[in-house]
Design an enzyme around this catalytic site. Structure first.
Site, PDB file in Angstrom:
ATOM      1  N   CYS A   1     -26.444  99.769  34.438  1.00 18.25           N
ATOM      2  CA  CYS A   1     -27.216  99.710  33.196  1.00 18.25           C
ATOM      3  C   CYS A   1     -28.361  98.711  33.283  1.00 18.25           C
ATOM      4  CB  CYS A   1     -26.298  99.353  32.041  1.00 18.25           C
ATOM      5  SG  CYS A   1     -25.337  97.840  32.324  1.00 18.25           S
TER       6      CYS A   1
ATOM      7  N   HIS B   1     -23.109  94.774  29.288  1.00 17.78           N
ATOM      8  CA  HIS B   1     -23.940  95.979  29.276  1.00 17.78           C
ATOM      9  C   HIS B   1     -25.368  95.591  28.914  1.00 17.78           C
ATOM     10  CE1 HIS B   1     -24.778 100.211  29.150  1.00 17.78           C
ATOM     11  NE2 HIS B   1     -25.041 100.237  27.851  1.00 17.78           N
TER      12      HIS B   1
ATOM     13  N   ASN C   1     -30.377 103.218  25.173  1.00 17.97           N
ATOM     14  CA  ASN C   1     -29.231 103.099  26.069  1.00 17.97           C
ATOM     15  C   ASN C   1     -29.490 103.925  27.328  1.00 17.97           C
ATOM     16  OD1 ASN C   1     -26.714 102.303  26.957  1.00 17.97           O
ATOM     17  ND2 ASN C   1     -25.555 103.316  25.335  1.00 17.97           N
TER      18      ASN C   1
END
Length: 335
Positions: free
Chosen positions: A141, A281, A301
């Site tokens: 990520c 994250h 995201n």
């Protein structure tokens, strides 16, 4: 095999086994119907043994979704591509397994005193934000947060929106305390690009979603970093200024189980921490706003466009929710 599962449960009930009561059997029958519909939608196939395991995980998630949505929350949950997983499995596959404590990152961003616009959305300002991407089963990520911020920075400065190579960061940025599919920090990735003198495009260094050997070719670099702006620890107002006046901002936060099934609305949680040692994250703030008196961030995201709000989510702003103000940074491009 699928039709046998309720019969097995019924047989256990007739034998007096405590695992399957009549009410639970009826619920499982309905959950099985929803699961098989979900399997068709997501093109899932399992062995007989895995099917039962996935069905149980799906049923557990579906119950949590229904219970959550029946209560008075600022966000809704819904089924998505993770609905056959436990949160532990999601953590192993999609979140950082290598702790990333950014509290030691030296801040160098000095904010003004405002005021700032009441809302901002870089997606509506022009062609400044690339489409939502999908990291797959790799804790990368941080690479998507990094490329997303630099892609926008270059586009804002030049009018041309590049698509940058996350895989280069996975393969090549270890010397800057990043760990490929096990985790990393955008601020450290920006420093890697800066001192490495560039990052390639995703067309010449395509994403594979797994750790590999570094294949960087300097002659094919298409984006460069002049400097990195690291925002002061927990200074969320500075994040607002940065997004309002400069660029989308990379940040990290702690994902907990209630985030996995996010569907829409303003996410907030009482189960996450606000400390920099718990973040797991990294994402990209592309804007902010307020709804019904609740300020929020607009966040890109890297779980694909079918998750959340077409790949985006809103998260409550102004409370350092889940530690989101602990690791914020953005690049100054060299153009």
């Amino acid at each position: 095999m699928w039709a046998v599962l309720p019969l097995l449960c019924a047989g256990a009930w007739l034998l007096g086994a405590p695992a399957c009561g009549a009410a639970e059997l009826a619920a499982n029958s309905l959950e099985k119907f929803h699961f098989q519909s979900w399997m068709v939608q997501h093109q899932k196939k399992y062995s007989s043994e895995e099917y039962y395991h996935r069905l149980q995980a799906f049923a557990s998630n579906l119950r949590e979704i229904n219970a959550h949505n029946a209560r008075n929350h600022t966000f809704k949950m819904g089924l998505n591509q993770f609905s056959d997983m436990s949160f532990d499995e999601l953590k192993r596959k999609y979140l950082w397994s290598e702790p990333q404590n950014c509290s030691a990152t030296k801040s160098n961003y000095l904010r003004g005193t405002g005021p700032y616009p009441p809302s901002m959305d870089w997606r509506k300002k022009g062609n400044f934000v690339t489409p939502v991407k999908n990291q797959g089963s790799c804790g990368s990520c941080w690479t998507f947060s990094t490329t997303g911020a630099l892609e926008s920075a270059v586009a804002i400065a030049t009018g041309k929106l590049p698509f940058l190579a996350e895989q280069q960061l996975v393969d090549c940025a270890q010397n800057f305390n990043n760990h490929g599919c096990q985790g990393g920090l955008p601020s450290q990735a920006f420093e890697y690009i800066r001192y490495n003198k560039g990052i390639m495009g995703e067309d010449t260094y395509p994403y594979r979603g797994q750790d590999g050997d570094c294949k960087y070719q300097p002659s094919k670099a298409i984006a460069f970093v002049k400097d990195v702006a690291n925002i002061t620890l927990n200074d969320e107002e500075a994040m607002v200024e940065a997004v309002a006046l400069h660029n989308p901002v990379s940040f990290a936060f702690e994902v907990t189980a209630d985030f996995m099934m996010y569907r829409k609305g303003i996410y907030s949680s009482t189960s996450c921490h606000k400390t920099p040692d718990k973040v797991n994250h990294a994402v990209l703030a592309v804007g902010y706003g307020e709804e019904k008196g609740i300020p929020y961030w607009i966040v890109k995201n890297s779980w694909g466009p079918n998750w959340g709000m077409k790949g985006y989510f809103l998260i409550e702003r102004g409370k350092n929710m889940c530690g989101l103000a602990a690791c914020a940074s953005f690049p100054i491009p060299l153009v």
